[in-house]
Design a protein around this motif. Structure first.
Motif, PDB file in Angstrom:
ATOM      1  N   LEU A 185       3.881   2.360 -12.316  1.00 32.38           N
ATOM      2  CA  LEU A 185       4.818   2.997 -11.376  1.00 32.38           C
ATOM      3  C   LEU A 185       5.128   4.438 -11.760  1.00 32.38           C
ATOM      4  CD1 LEU A 185       7.490   0.152 -11.040  1.00 32.38           C
ATOM      5  CD2 LEU A 185       5.444   0.523  -9.639  1.00 32.38           C
ATOM      6  N   LEU A 186       4.830   4.810 -13.003  1.00 35.40           N
ATOM      7  CA  LEU A 186       5.316   6.073 -13.557  1.00 35.40           C
ATOM      8  C   LEU A 186       4.326   7.213 -13.322  1.00 35.40           C
ATOM      9  CD1 LEU A 186       6.642   4.649 -16.941  1.00 35.40           C
ATOM     10  CD2 LEU A 186       7.960   5.177 -14.871  1.00 35.40           C
ATOM     11  N   PRO A 187       4.825   8.439 -13.278  1.00 35.68           N
ATOM     12  CA  PRO A 187       3.959   9.594 -13.032  1.00 35.68           C
ATOM     13  C   PRO A 187       3.178  10.009 -14.280  1.00 35.68           C
ATOM     14  CG  PRO A 187       6.224  10.301 -13.283  1.00 35.68           C
ATOM     15  CD  PRO A 187       6.250   8.798 -13.300  1.00 35.68           C
ATOM     16  N   GLU A 188       2.170  10.850 -14.073  1.00 36.68           N
ATOM     17  CA  GLU A 188       1.434  11.457 -15.190  1.00 36.68           C
ATOM     18  C   GLU A 188       2.327  12.498 -15.863  1.00 36.68           C
ATOM     19  OE1 GLU A 188      -2.384  14.484 -15.869  1.00 36.68           O
ATOM     20  OE2 GLU A 188      -1.983  13.610 -13.894  1.00 36.68           O
ATOM     21  N   ILE A 189       2.289  12.570 -17.184  1.00 36.77           N
ATOM     22  CA  ILE A 189       3.087  13.538 -17.938  1.00 36.77           C
ATOM     23  C   ILE A 189       2.268  14.814 -18.141  1.00 36.77           C
ATOM     24  CG2 ILE A 189       4.322  14.003 -20.084  1.00 36.77           C
ATOM     25  CD1 ILE A 189       4.670  10.964 -20.391  1.00 36.77           C
ATOM     26  N   THR A 190       2.864  15.963 -17.791  1.00 39.54           N
ATOM     27  CA  THR A 190       2.177  17.249 -17.914  1.00 39.54           C
ATOM     28  C   THR A 190       3.001  18.213 -18.776  1.00 39.54           C
ATOM     29  OG1 THR A 190       3.237  18.352 -16.023  1.00 39.54           O
ATOM     30  CG2 THR A 190       1.356  16.917 -15.548  1.00 39.54           C
ATOM     31  N   GLY A 191       2.416  19.381 -19.054  1.00 42.79           N
ATOM     32  CA  GLY A 191       3.134  20.440 -19.742  1.00 42.79           C
ATOM     33  C   GLY A 191       4.111  21.145 -18.815  1.00 42.79           C
ATOM     34  N   CYS A 192       4.942  21.992 -19.397  1.00 40.93           N
ATOM     35  CA  CYS A 192       5.992  22.682 -18.630  1.00 40.93           C
ATOM     36  C   CYS A 192       5.502  23.961 -17.955  1.00 40.93           C
ATOM     37  CB  CYS A 192       7.166  23.013 -19.548  1.00 40.93           C
ATOM     38  SG  CYS A 192       7.897  21.573 -20.331  1.00 40.93           S
ATOM     39  N   THR A 193       4.391  24.508 -18.408  1.00 42.82           N
ATOM     40  CA  THR A 193       3.837  25.727 -17.807  1.00 42.82           C
ATOM     41  C   THR A 193       2.481  25.434 -17.169  1.00 42.82           C
ATOM     42  OG1 THR A 193       2.893  26.362 -19.953  1.00 42.82           O
ATOM     43  CG2 THR A 193       5.056  27.262 -19.392  1.00 42.82           C
ATOM     44  N   THR A 194       2.265  24.189 -16.815  1.00 40.06           N
ATOM     45  CA  THR A 194       1.019  23.766 -16.177  1.00 40.06           C
ATOM     46  C   THR A 194       1.123  23.935 -14.666  1.00 40.06           C
ATOM     47  OG1 THR A 194       0.683  22.121 -17.918  1.00 40.06           O
ATOM     48  CG2 THR A 194      -0.537  21.806 -15.873  1.00 40.06           C
ATOM     49  N   VAL A 195       0.061  24.426 -14.032  1.00 43.47           N
ATOM     50  CA  VAL A 195       0.008  24.429 -12.566  1.00 43.47           C
ATOM     51  C   VAL A 195      -0.312  23.001 -12.133  1.00 43.47           C
ATOM     52  CG1 VAL A 195      -1.112  25.334 -10.509  1.00 43.47           C
ATOM     53  CG2 VAL A 195      -0.732  26.831 -12.473  1.00 43.47           C
ATOM     54  N   VAL A 196       0.679  22.297 -11.598  1.00 41.63           N
ATOM     55  CA  VAL A 196       0.505  20.875 -11.274  1.00 41.63           C
ATOM     56  C   VAL A 196      -0.040  20.659  -9.876  1.00 41.63           C
ATOM     57  CG1 VAL A 196       2.317  20.180 -12.882  1.00 41.63           C
ATOM     58  CG2 VAL A 196       2.905  20.616 -10.479  1.00 41.63           C
ATOM     59  N   GLY A 197      -0.036  21.700  -9.063  1.00 39.36           N
ATOM     60  CA  GLY A 197      -0.526  21.589  -7.704  1.00 39.36           C
ATOM     61  C   GLY A 197      -0.015  22.735  -6.866  1.00 39.36           C
ATOM     62  N   THR A 198      -0.320  22.694  -5.587  1.00 39.47           N
ATOM     63  CA  THR A 198       0.172  23.711  -4.656  1.00 39.47           C
ATOM     64  C   THR A 198       0.911  23.029  -3.519  1.00 39.47           C
ATOM     65  OG1 THR A 198      -1.932  23.702  -3.448  1.00 39.47           O
ATOM     66  CG2 THR A 198      -1.666  25.360  -5.184  1.00 39.47           C
ATOM     67  N   THR A 199       1.811  23.759  -2.922  1.00 47.19           N
ATOM     68  CA  THR A 199       2.593  23.199  -1.825  1.00 47.19           C
ATOM     69  C   THR A 199       1.723  23.018  -0.584  1.00 47.19           C
ATOM     70  OG1 THR A 199       3.295  25.385  -1.050  1.00 47.19           O
ATOM     71  CG2 THR A 199       4.689  24.284  -2.670  1.00 47.19           C
ATOM     72  N   ASP A 200       2.083  22.036   0.206  1.00 45.63           N
ATOM     73  CA  ASP A 200       1.447  21.832   1.506  1.00 45.63           C
ATOM     74  C   ASP A 200       1.611  23.122   2.314  1.00 45.63           C
ATOM     75  OD1 ASP A 200       0.869  21.185   4.152  1.00 45.63           O
ATOM     76  OD2 ASP A 200       1.799  19.208   4.034  1.00 45.63           O
ATOM     77  N   PRO A 201       0.512  23.757   2.763  1.00 45.71           N
ATOM     78  CA  PRO A 201       0.625  25.040   3.475  1.00 45.71           C
ATOM     79  C   PRO A 201       1.525  24.972   4.705  1.00 45.71           C
ATOM     80  CG  PRO A 201      -1.658  24.593   2.881  1.00 45.71           C
ATOM     81  CD  PRO A 201      -0.887  23.346   2.584  1.00 45.71           C
ATOM     82  N   ALA A 202       1.663  23.772   5.289  1.00 45.14           N
ATOM     83  CA  ALA A 202       2.484  23.654   6.492  1.00 45.14           C
ATOM     84  C   ALA A 202       3.969  23.835   6.202  1.00 45.14           C
ATOM     85  CB  ALA A 202       2.255  22.283   7.138  1.00 45.14           C
ATOM     86  N   LEU A 203       4.384  23.665   4.958  1.00 43.33           N
ATOM     87  CA  LEU A 203       5.815  23.745   4.636  1.00 43.33           C
ATOM     88  C   LEU A 203       6.335  25.168   4.681  1.00 43.33           C
ATOM     89  CD1 LEU A 203       6.053  21.243   1.619  1.00 43.33           C
ATOM     90  CD2 LEU A 203       6.732  20.845   3.996  1.00 43.33           C
ATOM     91  N   PHE A 204       5.549  26.126   4.123  1.00 43.01           N
ATOM     92  CA  PHE A 204       6.052  27.489   3.951  1.00 43.01           C
ATOM     93  C   PHE A 204       5.120  28.545   4.544  1.00 43.01           C
ATOM     94  CE2 PHE A 204       7.373  25.069   0.040  1.00 43.01           C
ATOM     95  CZ  PHE A 204       8.684  24.835   0.454  1.00 43.01           C
ATOM     96  N   GLY A 205       4.179  28.123   5.366  1.00 35.75           N
ATOM     97  CA  GLY A 205       3.264  29.085   5.969  1.00 35.75           C
ATOM     98  C   GLY A 205       2.182  29.552   5.028  1.00 35.75           C
ATOM     99  N   GLY A 206       1.931  28.806   3.981  1.00 30.62           N
ATOM    100  CA  GLY A 206       0.914  29.137   2.988  1.00 30.62           C
ATOM    101  C   GLY A 206       1.145  28.321   1.732  1.00 30.62           C
ATOM    102  N   ALA A 207       0.090  28.131   0.945  1.00 35.08           N
ATOM    103  CA  ALA A 207       0.192  27.336  -0.273  1.00 35.08           C
ATOM    104  C   ALA A 207       0.765  28.176  -1.408  1.00 35.08           C
ATOM    105  CB  ALA A 207      -1.174  26.791  -0.664  1.00 35.08           C
ATOM    106  N   ILE A 208       1.673  27.596  -2.180  1.00 28.37           N
ATOM    107  CA  ILE A 208       2.275  28.260  -3.339  1.00 28.37           C
ATOM    108  C   ILE A 208       2.093  27.338  -4.544  1.00 28.37           C
ATOM    109  CG2 ILE A 208       4.358  29.269  -4.342  1.00 28.37           C
ATOM    110  CD1 ILE A 208       5.498  29.504  -1.495  1.00 28.37           C
ATOM    111  N   ALA A 209       1.658  27.897  -5.669  1.00 23.71           N
ATOM    112  CA  ALA A 209       1.467  27.104  -6.878  1.00 23.71           C
ATOM    113  C   ALA A 209       2.806  26.658  -7.451  1.00 23.71           C
ATOM    114  CB  ALA A 209       0.706  27.920  -7.922  1.00 23.71           C
ATOM    115  N   ILE A 210       2.855  25.409  -7.907  1.00 23.72           N
ATOM    116  CA  ILE A 210       3.999  24.917  -8.678  1.00 23.72           C
ATOM    117  C   ILE A 210       3.582  25.006 -10.138  1.00 23.72           C
ATOM    118  CG2 ILE A 210       5.546  22.985  -9.128  1.00 23.72           C
ATOM    119  CD1 ILE A 210       4.936  22.014  -6.275  1.00 23.72           C
ATOM    120  N   ALA A 211       4.193  25.938 -10.873  1.00 20.49           N
ATOM    121  CA  ALA A 211       3.642  26.331 -12.177  1.00 20.49           C
ATOM    122  C   ALA A 211       4.629  26.246 -13.334  1.00 20.49           C
ATOM    123  CB  ALA A 211       3.084  27.756 -12.091  1.00 20.49           C
ATOM    124  N   GLY A 212       5.828  25.748 -13.111  1.00 21.40           N
ATOM    125  CA  GLY A 212       6.794  25.655 -14.206  1.00 21.40           C
ATOM    126  C   GLY A 212       7.817  24.586 -13.916  1.00 21.40           C
TER     127      GLY A 212
END
Length: 490
Positions: free
Chosen positions: A209-236
């Protein structure tokens, strides 16, 4: 190159999104309150759907302020820790209320595990104690008591608040960072530091049930472009108290910060080696860059700013939270009045979830000014108790850097310096939690080569408070506090 940073700062009572320049200059913010739900004594819940909707609205405002998604280098996320969310992987909708970090419903479960002798092993592996504060017992309780979670089967996903937000922002990335994972009591914080099968079994939490554990300065993905008019990296990403410590540039061993928000949380960096506490402090992950971890010792006080809010909203003694400073200054001393703020039990170093608050020393000469002053003094007394515990564990404080909404109170900042006999430093930009998340995101986005460089470049100026209290007065006040505390502890 886009160099603005957006930070989602998910607090206990509000959602806020802030926009930062690459040098740490704040450029704007948007905020929405989050409703608190109290379905019974000791129970505290949030609506995760409300959190998501408020986060989305605030973030859209800051994307617009930046001039669009193309102008944003990365998003950083910092969050209330230990609060746990349950959702459906297929519909992306919550399946149950979010159980908040303040919730005490698992007190009996934790007491039973402690009575069975499990606390020593839990602390050795996770760095934490057996207390309903942490996420593991909350998850186990929910799986046993909420049938809809069992009915969801493989569709059920579980995570802390940042995990929930990343899942919604990206459309399905299920991760958590090492700092938040280290607050669940389900993670082995040393070595490779993944989810620990023994801890998960102890609390009744299937690891699937639990998520994968990552680092704190890792780019974990990008936002769905439909949310903000373009993809933005989630990086911290980091839990709020770790983010505040980073925002205060407390990255080297012994550097210490205290955040005075809903509760008060004091973290002291302990370096690349986890320090074991003999005084009921917590060992936690301060930050993870790549595979390299820095650890901290932490003391958690459950009631700080929420005490002033209670004086205002629950008792009607204050018209506004800021009135407390003027009232404290209006009397020459506390008049013998002491307030032990165990409204949600007592945290470190006592860890007494059963403790109840007490107001003592009242007489006909007592006024609301004395009560307000006692509430502010309680923060200094609790900090003093923690300083003694840290020192006994070999981590004494050279100075204390404070932040959080309550830290804006000059009287309280000076009282901390007086009672701790220590220089207290407060940044002129007090939102260290959001700034720390901005530092992480700027590092993850490659604006800075490492977190230390980002902290040096982005941290601003500060105001210093130096001790000015006679040692005899300090001793007398502390004796009064210890007497009041002893009555609560029994």
């Amino acid at each position: 190159m886009a160099e603005m940073i957006i930070v989602i700062d998910e607090g206990t009572t509000s959602t806020r999104t802030m926009l930062f320049a690459a040098d740490g200059t704040p450029l704007g913010s948007a905020q929405r309150e989050i409703r608190q739900h109290y379905p019974g004594p000791g129970l505290v819940e949030h609506d995760a759907a409300e959190i998501w909707e408020a986060t989305l609205a605030c973030t859209r405002e800051m994307v617009a302020r930046a001039g669009g998604a193309d102008h944003v280098a990365a998003i950083g996320i910092t969050n209330q820790r230990e609060t746990i969310v349950f959702w459906d992987r297929a519909t992306n909708e919550p399946l149950a209320p979010a159980i908040v970090w303040q919730d005490r419903r698992t007190s009996a479960d934790c007491a039973a595990l402690k009575e069975a002798g499990h606390e020593t092993a839990v602390q050795a592996t996770s760095g934490l104690l057996l207390d309903p504060y942490f996420s593991g017992s909350k998850i186990g309780w929910a799986l046993r008591h909420w049938p809809q979670l069992k009915d969801a089967g493989a569709r059920l996903a579980v995570g802390t608040i940042e995990s929930w937000l990343v899942y919604r922002l990206t459309g399905g990335v299920h991760v958590t960072d090492a700092t938040n994972a280290s607050r669940t009591a389900l993670m082995a914080i040393e070595g490779e530091g993944g989810w620990n099968a023994g801890l998960c079994d102890l609390f009744g939490v299937p690891m699937r049930l639990l998520p994968e554990i990552t680092g704190c300065t890792t780019v974990v993905g990008t936002t769905d472009p439909a949310l903000f008019g373009g993809a933005i990296a989630i990086a911290g990403i980091a839990g709020d108290q770790q983010a505040a410590t980073i925002g205060q540039a407390c990255l080297s061993p012994g550097q210490t910060k205290a955040t005075f928000g809903t509760g008060a949380f004091i973290l002291s960096a302990s370096g690349a080696t986890r320090r074991h506490s003999s005084n009921r402090l917590l060992a936690t992950v301060l930050v993870q860059e790549g595979d390299a971890r820095v650890y901290a010792l932490e003391g958690s006080v459950f009631v700080a700013g929420s005490l002033i809010k209670w004086l205002r909203d629950g008792l009607g003694l204050l018209a506004s939270a800021s009135e407390s400073e003027g009232l404290a200054r209006a009397v020459p001393d506390n008049g013998g009045v002491y307030l032990v703020p165990a409204l949600s039990g007592l945290g470190a170093p006592h860890w007494r979830p059963d403790a109840l608050a007490a107001l003592s020393g009242l007489s006909f000469a007592s006024t609301k000014a004395h009560v307000a002053r006692a509430a502010l003094e309680a923060q200094s007394y609790q900090a003093h108790d923690l300083k003694s515990a840290f020192a006994a564990d070999g981590v004494d404080w050279a100075e204390l850097r404070i932040d959080g909404g309550m830290a804006a109170n000059d009287w309280m900042a000076q009282d901390l310096a007086d009672m701790l006999d220590l220089t207290v430093e407060r940044p002129d930009f007090v939102e260290s939690t959001a700034l720390g998340a901005a530092m992480l995101a700027a590092t993850g986005a490659g604006i800075y080569p490492d977190l230390k460089t980002a902290a040096q470049a982005m941290r601003g100026t500060a105001t210093r408070f130096t001790p000015a209290l006679d040692a005899t007065q300090r001793k007398t006040r502390l004796a009064g506090w210890q007497s009041a505390l002893a009555k609560v502890l029994g």
